[in-house]
Design a protein around this motif. Structure first.
Motif, PDB file in Angstrom:
ATOM      1  N   ILE A   1      40.498   9.590   4.710  1.00 29.23           N
ATOM      2  CA  ILE A   1      41.623  10.027   5.537  1.00 29.23           C
ATOM      3  C   ILE A   1      42.549   8.857   5.809  1.00 29.23           C
ATOM      4  CG2 ILE A   1      42.256  11.003   7.776  1.00 29.23           C
ATOM      5  CD1 ILE A   1      39.491  12.384   7.794  1.00 29.23           C
ATOM      6  N   ASP A   2      43.844   9.091   5.619  1.00 28.83           N
ATOM      7  CA  ASP A   2      44.834   8.058   5.923  1.00 28.83           C
ATOM      8  C   ASP A   2      44.663   7.624   7.385  1.00 28.83           C
ATOM      9  OD1 ASP A   2      47.511   7.002   6.909  1.00 28.83           O
ATOM     10  OD2 ASP A   2      47.994   7.304   4.788  1.00 28.83           O
ATOM     11  N   PRO A   3      44.691   6.317   7.660  1.00 33.02           N
ATOM     12  CA  PRO A   3      44.504   5.842   9.038  1.00 33.02           C
ATOM     13  C   PRO A   3      45.508   6.407  10.037  1.00 33.02           C
ATOM     14  CG  PRO A   3      44.289   4.026   7.482  1.00 33.02           C
ATOM     15  CD  PRO A   3      44.750   5.205   6.687  1.00 33.02           C
TER      16      PRO A   3
ATOM     17  N   GLU B   1      43.419  15.746   3.929  1.00 32.81           N
ATOM     18  CA  GLU B   1      43.246  14.435   3.317  1.00 32.81           C
ATOM     19  C   GLU B   1      41.951  14.386   2.493  1.00 32.81           C
ATOM     20  OE1 GLU B   1      45.201  10.984   3.876  1.00 32.81           O
ATOM     21  OE2 GLU B   1      46.242  12.826   3.308  1.00 32.81           O
ATOM     22  N   VAL B   2      40.909  14.992   3.013  1.00 38.24           N
ATOM     23  CA  VAL B   2      39.644  15.034   2.276  1.00 38.24           C
ATOM     24  C   VAL B   2      39.791  15.908   1.035  1.00 38.24           C
ATOM     25  CG1 VAL B   2      37.187  15.572   2.417  1.00 38.24           C
ATOM     26  CG2 VAL B   2      38.381  14.677   4.432  1.00 38.24           C
ATOM     27  N   VAL B   3      40.377  17.096   1.212  1.00 43.06           N
ATOM     28  CA  VAL B   3      40.576  18.008   0.083  1.00 43.06           C
ATOM     29  C   VAL B   3      41.390  17.341  -1.017  1.00 43.06           C
ATOM     30  CG1 VAL B   3      41.683  20.146  -0.661  1.00 43.06           C
ATOM     31  CG2 VAL B   3      40.393  20.104   1.478  1.00 43.06           C
ATOM     32  N   ALA B   4      42.536  16.777  -0.654  1.00 42.98           N
ATOM     33  CA  ALA B   4      43.445  16.208  -1.652  1.00 42.98           C
ATOM     34  C   ALA B   4      42.835  14.989  -2.331  1.00 42.98           C
ATOM     35  CB  ALA B   4      44.781  15.851  -0.997  1.00 42.98           C
ATOM     36  N   SER B   5      42.109  14.185  -1.586  1.00 47.62           N
ATOM     37  CA  SER B   5      41.474  13.008  -2.185  1.00 47.62           C
ATOM     38  C   SER B   5      40.453  13.417  -3.244  1.00 47.62           C
ATOM     39  CB  SER B   5      40.793  12.164  -1.108  1.00 47.62           C
ATOM     40  OG  SER B   5      41.736  11.584  -0.242  1.00 47.62           O
TER      41      SER B   5
END
Length: 326
Positions: free
Chosen positions: A18-20, A60-64
């Motif tokens: 996840i982006d900070p 963020e988790v899905v896209a990563s």
């Protein structure tokens, strides 16, 4: 605790994806709210980020994971916040994102989805019709269908909020979360029941969109024919069975609140806390307003989960004057 679909090790790993900008969000005691509510109130603020809601923790988790697997496109149904979050997360990783929404959704949310370079398709119906159309697109185009709350990544992304809560001092007695599809409630609930089982998790829905709360109370899926609430972020009609199974393991209660209480809570958050919030984000305060004796003397955390509002509608509800005017 019996096992939910969530996994604590995966939740910890999600923090690294996840982006900070979406992590370690503010948690603070809001004493200005307390005289009217009769209890200690802390706010977990999930609106001070690029998409102004908690949803990006999951996208963020899905896209990563999608980008790492070489897949380049995804589609979701959304009333606004999930669509914005997936568009933001997908754009950052070079994914083509399609969002299907009701044409009756909040205009400001739809405009933001477009601004984030996602393809937006509108349907002449509610969120459930949008879900059906998104599934059709996924099948026809062979792309990933992102289903909020059903996809475990969305729940485990939201669960990182729980990790931040249990790492804090002083401790608290109750956490209030908005209940829609269930990602926020099951995510935070899983962490609380694992690391702080003494803390009560209470989920809050509007009386006008009660499907998940009724399902929790009856321990089986109960659908509704329609919804009638200003809280468009939690207005689903058809609970997902697997998500309900998780919710039954982690939630201590599911309560319903009136529209008038939601509006009063939004007004209080503006006047006493200086926060502009969407109706779904005010559900926790609405629950405190409707049952003050239940929470008297307790330390309550409410997750303020989104602030994507239509300016004109917000003005009608809260009566603050136009946002941004001096």
């Amino acid at each position: 605790m019996q096992n939910t679909r969530l996994d604590t090790d995966r939740i910890r790993a999600a923090r690294r994806l996840i982006d900070p900008a979406f992590l370690n969000t503010p948690l603070y005691r809001c004493e200005a709210l307390e005289p009217a509510l009769g209890c200690a109130v802390s706010i977990k603020l999930e609106t001070a980020n690029p998409v102004r809601s908690f949803k990006a923790r999951g996208t963020e988790v899905v896209a990563s994971l999608l980008a790492d697997s070489g897949r380049r496109a995804a589609v979701c149904a959304s009333s606004g916040n999930l669509g914005q979050a997936l568009a933001w997360s997908g754009r950052a990783r070079g994914l083509d994102v399609t969002v299907v929404s009701s044409r009756f959704a909040t205009a400001a949310k739809l405009d933001r989805i477009r601004a984030l370079d996602a393809r937006l398709e509108l349907v002449d119906g509610d969120h459930e019709l949008a879900r059906e159309r998104a599934a059709d697109i996924a099948r026809a185009d062979g792309i990933r269908l992102v289903e909020d709350s059903l996809d475990i990544e969305t729940c485990e992304g939201a669960a990182t909020i729980g990790l931040e809560l249990v790492d804090t001092e002083p401790k608290f007695d109750t956490v209030l979360v908005a209940l829609g599809g269930g990602a926020l409630a099951t995510g935070v609930g899983h962490v609380l029941k694992t690391f702080a089982p003494e803390v009560e998790l209470i989920c809050v829905q509007p009386l006008g969109a009660p499907a998940m709360a009724h399902s929790w109370r009856n321990r089986r899926v109960i659908t509704t024919d329609s919804t009638d609430t200003i809280a468009d972020g939690v207005d689903g009609r058809r609970p997902i069975p697997a998500v309900l199974d998780d919710l039954l393991l982690v939630a201590d209660d599911a309560v319903l609140v009136q529209e008038s209480s939601i509006i009063t809570a939004m007004r209080m958050l503006f006047n006493q806390a200086g926060l502009v919030v969407e109706p779904s984000a005010a559900l926790g305060i609405a629950a405190l307003l409707e049952n003050p004796t239940r929470f008297a003397g307790r330390h309550v955390v409410t997750v303020v989960c989104g602030s994507n509002v239509d300016v004109e509608a917000y003005h009608r509800w809260v009566g603050t004057g136009r946002i941004g005017e001096s």
